[in-house]
Design an enzyme around this catalytic site. Structure first.
Site, PDB file in Angstrom:
ATOM      1  N   SER A 170     -34.713  54.819  43.844  1.00  0.00           N
ATOM      2  CA  SER A 170     -35.777  53.888  43.481  1.00  0.00           C
ATOM      3  C   SER A 170     -37.144  54.448  43.847  1.00  0.00           C
ATOM      4  O   SER A 170     -37.525  55.513  43.363  1.00  0.00           O
ATOM      5  CB  SER A 170     -35.517  52.529  44.144  1.00  0.00           C
ATOM      6  OG  SER A 170     -36.383  51.552  43.632  1.00  0.00           O
ATOM      7  N   HIS A 171     -37.880  53.789  44.736  1.00  0.00           N
ATOM      8  CA  HIS A 171     -39.239  54.191  45.071  1.00  0.00           C
ATOM      9  C   HIS A 171     -39.313  55.072  46.316  1.00  0.00           C
ATOM     10  O   HIS A 171     -40.410  55.437  46.734  1.00  0.00           O
ATOM     11  CB  HIS A 171     -40.100  52.941  45.293  1.00  0.00           C
ATOM     12  CG  HIS A 171     -39.619  52.088  46.425  1.00  0.00           C
ATOM     13  ND1 HIS A 171     -38.598  51.168  46.263  1.00  0.00           N
ATOM     14  CD2 HIS A 171     -39.968  52.048  47.727  1.00  0.00           C
ATOM     15  CE1 HIS A 171     -38.364  50.589  47.425  1.00  0.00           C
ATOM     16  NE2 HIS A 171     -39.181  51.101  48.325  1.00  0.00           N
TER      17      HIS A 171
END
Length: 513
Positions: A108-109
């Site tokens: 993800s991030h």
């Protein structure tokens, strides 16, 4: 032979670890066997796992490891290839009869040094803490042969397009809208390009920047929570004279937005815009009070738009997509909730199997933007009164020496604010729902009795007020602080309260990350 154990890679909601020291192909093989055993233990003799991945380093190795382990235990793997996370949600929701579970290889991030795996059951049911604990405990060294390739990405695009109601928009080539999509070399262009083709006949044109997937993330990890990423998106929107800027995170299940002036649209404002749109365009079932969900760190704006005694119930939820998905599916809410969102830019849709979707959120934003355009109203004009009344700090991160130090710091902050006239919120398990909810409390803060140690104090004062939330990271020894003030001089009020809290945190050994 890797020395990584589940302690290294098993996190609160999914799998995350440094690649390749903590998460690699061999660890993935063990996880593949574990997930197959988990599904077989629930009566599925030959479970089917659909696996997708984003563009990070090590993805092919981890995908292969998952497939080898899963197949070795008698399961079948289907490969989605390079997709966004919510594409896996789509498959497990719309094709629940074909897939027993889904796995998305992504961090993800998180920074580019990390990789991870997100799991979901058929029907888009999230993996519970017990499921994840089973995976960690049962992970072993395995090997086998991978499965086969699939997918029709355009079918997925048409499905989301229909859910957002964009087929109802008139074809208006004479009144064009320009979108700018900042993919940050993640999955944003892969996920949105099929939809961009569907938008063209409506006179809505898309410009992609940094669209080529590249796991090195040469411009930095795309993350709509980072001010620098959103500032860059705003600058590009101004430069290209776009009507809306969309910035996706690495796996494209989260999106950030800026208006035509390049000013960020805060996640709570996005939640408010879409909630109002859905309430206006989709009347709810007769006899049922519609509900909107927001998490602990979302703006007071939502409370003001949907007051306690009004026609819409506003439900405050814990932080964390797994908890929100459980609440969305619980009996008191499953037929009433129209929309749910988090301060981090995750937005959840009952019509999309109660999971989060950055792409569907983008489509809803595009739809309401087009309708505003036809009414002669710009997004910046609609947002102006909200922006002047509410001042939000964003999510501020503080590093500490250990997990125990973070717990002690939250306890000390709670003690310092107890009895000062505020209202405290806490996360507890609702025995009637078997799910965690947010409750008001006047008792002393006792984290060991709570479903989560997250701390919220609310200080309303007539037409103004402020609140803060302090909570530990689920992955590392960090504290996350969020604060908001509203009313007269809200920006100065918010700044002063954050400075006050930061001094207390510094005295307890925390340092701004």
């Amino acid at each position: 032979m890797p020395h990584a154990t589940s302690r290294d890679f098993l996190k609160r909601d999914d799998i995350r670890g440094l690649y390749p020291s903590q998460l690699n192909g061999e660890v993935a093989q063990r996880l593949g066997q574990a997930i197959c055993e988990l599904l077989q233990g629930r009566g599925v003799s030959r479970p089917v796992l659909v696996i997708g991945h984003d563009c990070r380093r090590g993805n092919q190795e981890i995908v292969q490891g998952l497939a080898l382990g899963f197949a070795r235990k008698g399961g079948l793997c289907r490969m989605a290839g390079l997709v966004s996370t919510e594409h896996i949600y789509y498959l497990c929701g719309e094709k629940a009869g074909d897939f027993t579970a889904g796995a998305m290889v992504t961090a993800s991030h998180n920074p580019k040094e990390y990789n991870g795996i997100k799991f979901i059951h058929s029907g888009c049911l999230p993996f519970s803490p017990e499921d994840l604990a089973f995976l960690g405990n049962r992970a072993d060294q395995l090997a086998a042969t991978p499965g086969e390739e699939l997918l029709d990405k355009q079918e997925y695009a048409r499905h989301l397009f229909s859910l957002a109601g964009l087929q109802e928009l008139p074809d208006s080539p004479e009144r064009p809208l320009k979108l700018l999509v900042l993919a940050g070399n993640g999955m944003g262009q892969v996920a949105f390009a099929p939809l961009a083709r569907l938008l063209e006949p409506k006179g809505i044109h898309t410009l992609f920047l940094e669209g080529e997937p590249n796991g090195e993330f040469p411009q930095g990890v795309p993350n709509p929570l980072l001010p620098a990423f959103m500032e860059r998106l705003g600058t590009l929107v101004q430069r290209e004279k776009a009507d809306l800027g969309i910035g996706f995170d690495g796996d494209a299940d989260r999106a950030g937005f800026v208006d035509e002036t390049g000013t960020p649209i805060l996640p709570s404002q996005v939640l408010a815009l879409i909630a109002q749109e859905k309430l206006a365009r989709h009347p709810h079932r007769e006899g049922l009070r519609p509900a909107i969900m927001k998490n602990l760190c979302s703006s007071q704006l939502l409370d003001d738009l949907f007051p306690a005694n009004g026609p819409v119930e506003l439900v405050e939820t814990p932080v964390g997509h797994g908890r929100i998905k459980q609440l969305l599916r619980s009996e008191p809410f499953r037929h009433r909730v129209l929309f749910a969102g988090e301060h981090s830019g995750h937005y959840f849709y009952p019509e999309f199997h109660s999971v989060d979707s950055g792409v569907l959120t983008s489509l809803y934003m595009i739809g309401l933007l087009r309708r505003r355009q036809l009414q002669g109203i710009s997004l910046s004009r609609q947002l102006a009164p909200w922006r002047s009344r509410y001042a939000w700090s964003g999510e501020l991160n503080y590093s500490m020496e250990s997990t125990e130090a973070t717990r002690q710091a939250i306890l000390e902050i709670a003690r310092s604010f107890q009895g000062r006239g505020g209202f405290r919120r806490e996360v507890r398990t609702d025995p009637a729902l078997h799910a965690q909810r947010v409750f008001s409390s006047t008792a002393p803060y006792a984290p060991e009795t709570l479903g989560a140690p997250d701390l919220k104090f609310l200080f309303p004062d007539g037409e103004k007020g402020w609140w803060f939330v302090l909570r530990p990271s689920g992955n590392e020894p960090k504290l996350r602080l969020t604060a908001e003030a509203w009313g007269e001089n809200a920006p100065l009020h918010c700044q002063s309260q954050v400075a006050r809290l930061e001094k207390l945190l510094n005295d307890l050994g925390a340092r701004r990350a």
